[in-house]
Motif scaffolding. Structure first.
Motif, PDB file in Angstrom:
ATOM      1  N   ALA A 112     -44.818   9.285 -23.051  1.00 43.43           N
ATOM      2  CA  ALA A 112     -43.590   8.826 -23.698  1.00 43.43           C
ATOM      3  C   ALA A 112     -43.274   9.722 -24.887  1.00 43.43           C
ATOM      4  O   ALA A 112     -44.092   9.871 -25.801  1.00 43.43           O
ATOM      5  CB  ALA A 112     -43.744   7.377 -24.156  1.00 43.43           C
ATOM      6  N   THR A 113     -42.073  10.318 -24.878  1.00 46.70           N
ATOM      7  CA  THR A 113     -41.596  11.157 -25.976  1.00 46.70           C
ATOM      8  C   THR A 113     -40.161  10.767 -26.296  1.00 46.70           C
ATOM      9  O   THR A 113     -39.583   9.889 -25.656  1.00 46.70           O
ATOM     10  CB  THR A 113     -41.643  12.645 -25.602  1.00 46.70           C
ATOM     11  OG1 THR A 113     -40.804  12.869 -24.450  1.00 46.70           O
ATOM     12  CG2 THR A 113     -43.066  13.093 -25.310  1.00 46.70           C
ATOM     13  N   ARG A 114     -39.577  11.445 -27.274  1.00 46.20           N
ATOM     14  CA  ARG A 114     -38.187  11.159 -27.643  1.00 46.20           C
ATOM     15  C   ARG A 114     -37.365  12.446 -27.543  1.00 46.20           C
ATOM     16  O   ARG A 114     -37.601  13.382 -28.302  1.00 46.20           O
ATOM     17  CB  ARG A 114     -38.123  10.616 -29.078  1.00 46.20           C
ATOM     18  CG  ARG A 114     -36.712  10.540 -29.670  1.00 46.20           C
ATOM     19  CD  ARG A 114     -35.904   9.383 -29.137  1.00 46.20           C
ATOM     20  NE  ARG A 114     -34.527   9.439 -29.617  1.00 46.20           N
ATOM     21  CZ  ARG A 114     -34.100   8.992 -30.804  1.00 46.20           C
ATOM     22  NH1 ARG A 114     -34.960   8.477 -31.661  1.00 46.20           N
ATOM     23  NH2 ARG A 114     -32.831   9.073 -31.141  1.00 46.20           N
ATOM     24  N   MET A 140     -50.007   4.930 -19.683  1.00 49.38           N
ATOM     25  CA  MET A 140     -48.985   5.616 -20.467  1.00 49.38           C
ATOM     26  C   MET A 140     -49.595   6.183 -21.754  1.00 49.38           C
ATOM     27  O   MET A 140     -50.318   5.477 -22.463  1.00 49.38           O
ATOM     28  CB  MET A 140     -47.845   4.652 -20.809  1.00 49.38           C
ATOM     29  CG  MET A 140     -46.827   5.183 -21.807  1.00 49.38           C
ATOM     30  SD  MET A 140     -45.886   6.581 -21.205  1.00 49.38           S
ATOM     31  CE  MET A 140     -44.826   5.785 -19.985  1.00 49.38           C
ATOM     32  N   HIS A 149     -46.630  10.469 -17.236  1.00 56.69           N
ATOM     33  CA  HIS A 149     -46.775   9.187 -17.926  1.00 56.69           C
ATOM     34  C   HIS A 149     -46.981   9.383 -19.434  1.00 56.69           C
ATOM     35  O   HIS A 149     -47.870   8.801 -20.050  1.00 56.69           O
ATOM     36  CB  HIS A 149     -47.920   8.373 -17.327  1.00 56.69           C
ATOM     37  CG  HIS A 149     -47.826   8.209 -15.845  1.00 56.69           C
ATOM     38  ND1 HIS A 149     -46.855   7.438 -15.252  1.00 56.69           N
ATOM     39  CD2 HIS A 149     -48.568   8.740 -14.836  1.00 56.69           C
ATOM     40  CE1 HIS A 149     -46.992   7.480 -13.936  1.00 56.69           C
ATOM     41  NE2 HIS A 149     -48.012   8.265 -13.655  1.00 56.69           N
ATOM     42  N   ASP A 173     -44.435   8.493 -29.164  1.00 53.33           N
ATOM     43  CA  ASP A 173     -43.130   8.253 -29.787  1.00 53.33           C
ATOM     44  C   ASP A 173     -43.288   7.397 -31.034  1.00 53.33           C
ATOM     45  O   ASP A 173     -42.500   6.514 -31.327  1.00 53.33           O
ATOM     46  CB  ASP A 173     -42.179   7.583 -28.793  1.00 53.33           C
ATOM     47  CG  ASP A 173     -40.723   7.630 -29.246  1.00 53.33           C
ATOM     48  OD1 ASP A 173     -40.389   8.480 -30.102  1.00 53.33           O
ATOM     49  OD2 ASP A 173     -39.921   6.820 -28.745  1.00 53.33           O
ATOM     50  N   GLU A 188     -42.390  11.692 -18.650  1.00 52.31           N
ATOM     51  CA  GLU A 188     -42.670  10.276 -18.399  1.00 52.31           C
ATOM     52  C   GLU A 188     -43.014  10.022 -16.933  1.00 52.31           C
ATOM     53  O   GLU A 188     -44.033   9.386 -16.624  1.00 52.31           O
ATOM     54  CB  GLU A 188     -41.473   9.422 -18.799  1.00 52.31           C
ATOM     55  CG  GLU A 188     -41.716   7.936 -18.550  1.00 52.31           C
ATOM     56  CD  GLU A 188     -40.574   7.044 -18.986  1.00 52.31           C
ATOM     57  OE1 GLU A 188     -40.745   5.815 -18.934  1.00 52.31           O
ATOM     58  OE2 GLU A 188     -39.509   7.574 -19.372  1.00 52.31           O
ATOM     59  N   HIS A 189     -42.177  10.520 -16.022  1.00 52.22           N
ATOM     60  CA  HIS A 189     -42.332  10.131 -14.623  1.00 52.22           C
ATOM     61  C   HIS A 189     -43.474  10.872 -13.930  1.00 52.22           C
ATOM     62  O   HIS A 189     -44.148  10.293 -13.066  1.00 52.22           O
ATOM     63  CB  HIS A 189     -41.019  10.361 -13.873  1.00 52.22           C
ATOM     64  CG  HIS A 189     -39.900   9.487 -14.365  1.00 52.22           C
ATOM     65  ND1 HIS A 189     -39.997   8.113 -14.387  1.00 52.22           N
ATOM     66  CD2 HIS A 189     -38.674   9.782 -14.878  1.00 52.22           C
ATOM     67  CE1 HIS A 189     -38.874   7.592 -14.883  1.00 52.22           C
ATOM     68  NE2 HIS A 189     -38.065   8.593 -15.195  1.00 52.22           N
ATOM     69  N   TYR A 216     -48.571   7.176 -25.237  1.00 50.41           N
ATOM     70  CA  TYR A 216     -47.424   6.892 -26.094  1.00 50.41           C
ATOM     71  C   TYR A 216     -47.398   7.879 -27.256  1.00 50.41           C
ATOM     72  O   TYR A 216     -48.241   7.820 -28.159  1.00 50.41           O
ATOM     73  CB  TYR A 216     -47.490   5.451 -26.613  1.00 50.41           C
ATOM     74  CG  TYR A 216     -46.300   5.054 -27.449  1.00 50.41           C
ATOM     75  CD1 TYR A 216     -45.106   4.659 -26.850  1.00 50.41           C
ATOM     76  CD2 TYR A 216     -46.368   5.078 -28.842  1.00 50.41           C
ATOM     77  CE1 TYR A 216     -44.008   4.299 -27.609  1.00 50.41           C
ATOM     78  CE2 TYR A 216     -45.270   4.718 -29.608  1.00 50.41           C
ATOM     79  CZ  TYR A 216     -44.096   4.328 -28.992  1.00 50.41           C
ATOM     80  OH  TYR A 216     -43.015   3.974 -29.749  1.00 50.41           O
ATOM     81  N   SER A 262     -38.066  15.337 -21.097  1.00 46.71           N
ATOM     82  CA  SER A 262     -38.684  14.076 -21.474  1.00 46.71           C
ATOM     83  C   SER A 262     -38.854  13.160 -20.267  1.00 46.71           C
ATOM     84  O   SER A 262     -39.882  12.482 -20.121  1.00 46.71           O
ATOM     85  CB  SER A 262     -37.845  13.387 -22.560  1.00 46.71           C
ATOM     86  OG  SER A 262     -38.470  12.211 -23.018  1.00 46.71           O
ATOM     87  N   ASP A 263     -37.861  13.148 -19.383  1.00 41.10           N
ATOM     88  CA  ASP A 263     -37.964  12.328 -18.170  1.00 41.10           C
ATOM     89  C   ASP A 263     -39.116  12.803 -17.286  1.00 41.10           C
ATOM     90  O   ASP A 263     -39.860  11.987 -16.713  1.00 41.10           O
ATOM     91  CB  ASP A 263     -36.652  12.385 -17.384  1.00 41.10           C
ATOM     92  CG  ASP A 263     -35.573  11.512 -17.998  1.00 41.10           C
ATOM     93  OD1 ASP A 263     -35.899  10.698 -18.880  1.00 41.10           O
ATOM     94  OD2 ASP A 263     -34.394  11.665 -17.598  1.00 41.10           O
TER      95      ASP A 263
END
Length: 379
Positions: A329-331, A1, A327, A5, A323-324, A3, A319-320
């Motif tokens: 991560a955001t907001r 991941m 990989h 965020d 991630e998916h 990251y 954002s999804d």
């Protein structure tokens, strides 16, 4: 991941933070609640953290560093402790709900609030502070840096305005404590509200407020203090005035270790690293077709945040996918900043925020930009 965020909470924490928390869990008593070794060990660590924070923010005395759970509690304590019915407060459209909701509550209780408007690019005109001034204006409450765009408020200009009109300047340093310099005396700041779990690299559940030498706050909560137990009212000495109940000693131990780490790493070095990554990412995505980036990147000083949208796609969906599929991560969403989203015209769509920290790398940054490029090409 990957990251990205860190504006929500920095991750990972320096290893010394967890080590300090574990040592506190195993060895601390209750600070201020006894004179045995375990209680005194806790008290010394708490005071050590006060001293470091006072130096960091240019606070007059360590005892005026008062701990809270987070910036939200600190801002509530400052706003309710300073202002009441009949008082007028000036704020801005850049604010987080941790400022907005206490001000809206103040307004519902008979106070008055005005907001310096933000334009379509999220910028504010400092001349509007003077235009909003009233005879009953008592203070200014504003953020140091927007958690949505990363744009930084000119503290000298706001501080000069407050000094000229004998107003209390309350600063929300949630996004900047530990990454941008703050000097309460030089910038005429009356109260600095901070959290420990963002760019101070401490644990969640820590934060507080630094209270200027000439500022007096009504206690936000009252209760046990370990001193003056027969008094029916909250003791008025700082920090006891603002610290009813047991402190999060274990968390403060972690924050104290994080402050040591930050001092050793060097705040300037941390800021340079974080902002370099943010500008690198911005440079790689700003001209991608269909990508809209928010905020002023011509400014020399910014928080390490890049917020964008892809066409008209819903920010949560983007954002999804990040991630998916990638990989990362955001907001997404509204970021608890409704007035600024309204100014930007993104109330319905929201936006996707990428925020960078000390443990991110150039390779991760480039990989995130490549993911945005892929999504943009698929539009």
């Amino acid at each position: 991941m990957i990251y990205l965020d860190n504006a929500a909470t920095t991750r990972p924490k320096p290893p010394v933070v967890g080590q300090a928390i574990l040592a506190a869990l195993e060895g601390f008593g209750n600070s201020g609640r006894g004179a045995h070794d375990e209680a005194l060990t806790a008290a010394r660590t708490v005071y050590d953290a006060r001293e470091k924070l006072a130096v960091l923010f240019g606070c007059d005395r360590p005892e005026r560093v008062c701990f809270a759970q987070n910036s939200t509690e600190a801002l509530n304590a400052a706003i309710t402790g300073l202002f009441g019915p009949g008082d007028h407060v000036i704020s801005t459209d850049r604010e987080h709900n941790s400022v907005l909701r206490p001000l809206y509550r103040l307004r519902a209780q008979g106070g008055e609030v005005d907001f310096v408007p933000a334009d379509r690019q999220g910028q504010i005109d400092y001349a509007n502070f003077e235009k909003l001034l009233r005879p009953n204006t008592k203070g200014v409450v504003c953020t140091h840096a927007s958690n949505l765009t990363g744009d930084v408020t000119d503290l000298v200009r706001v501080g000069d305005f407050c000094r000229a009109h004998a107003l209390v300047f309350v600063l929300d340093a949630s996004q900047t404590a530990g990454v941008l310099p703050i000097d309460m005396a030089a910038q005429d700041i009356g109260v600095v509200c901070f959290t420990g779990h963002k760019s101070l690299y401490g644990p969640q559940g820590t934060g507080g407020l630094c209270v200027g030498a000439d500022v007096e706050l009504r206690p936000f909560k009252v209760g046990g203090t370990g001193v003056q137990s027969f008094s029916e009212t909250q003791p008025m000495e700082y920090p006891t005035r603002m610290e009813a109940g047991t402190l999060n000693g274990h968390g403060i131990a972690g924050l104290n270790a994080a402050l040591d780490w930050l001092n050793e790493a060097g705040m300037d070095r941390v800021r340079a690293h974080d902002c370099s990554l943010a500008r690198r990412f911005y440079g790689n995505v700003k001209q991608l077709p269909g990508v809209t980036v928010y905020g002023d990147f011509s400014a020399e000083i910014r928080a390490p945040i890049v917020t964008l949208n892809l066409g008209q796609r819903d920010s949560a969906m983007v954002s999804d996918e990040l991630e998916h599929r990638f990989h990362i991560a955001t907001r997404p969403g509204a970021h608890c900043a409704p007035r600024l989203h309204s100014a930007l015209g993104t109330e319905e769509q929201g936006a996707v925020r990428f925020s960078f920290g000390y443990f991110n790398t150039e390779a991760e940054t480039d990989e995130a930009a490549a993911a945005v490029k892929t999504l943009a090409e698929e539009l």
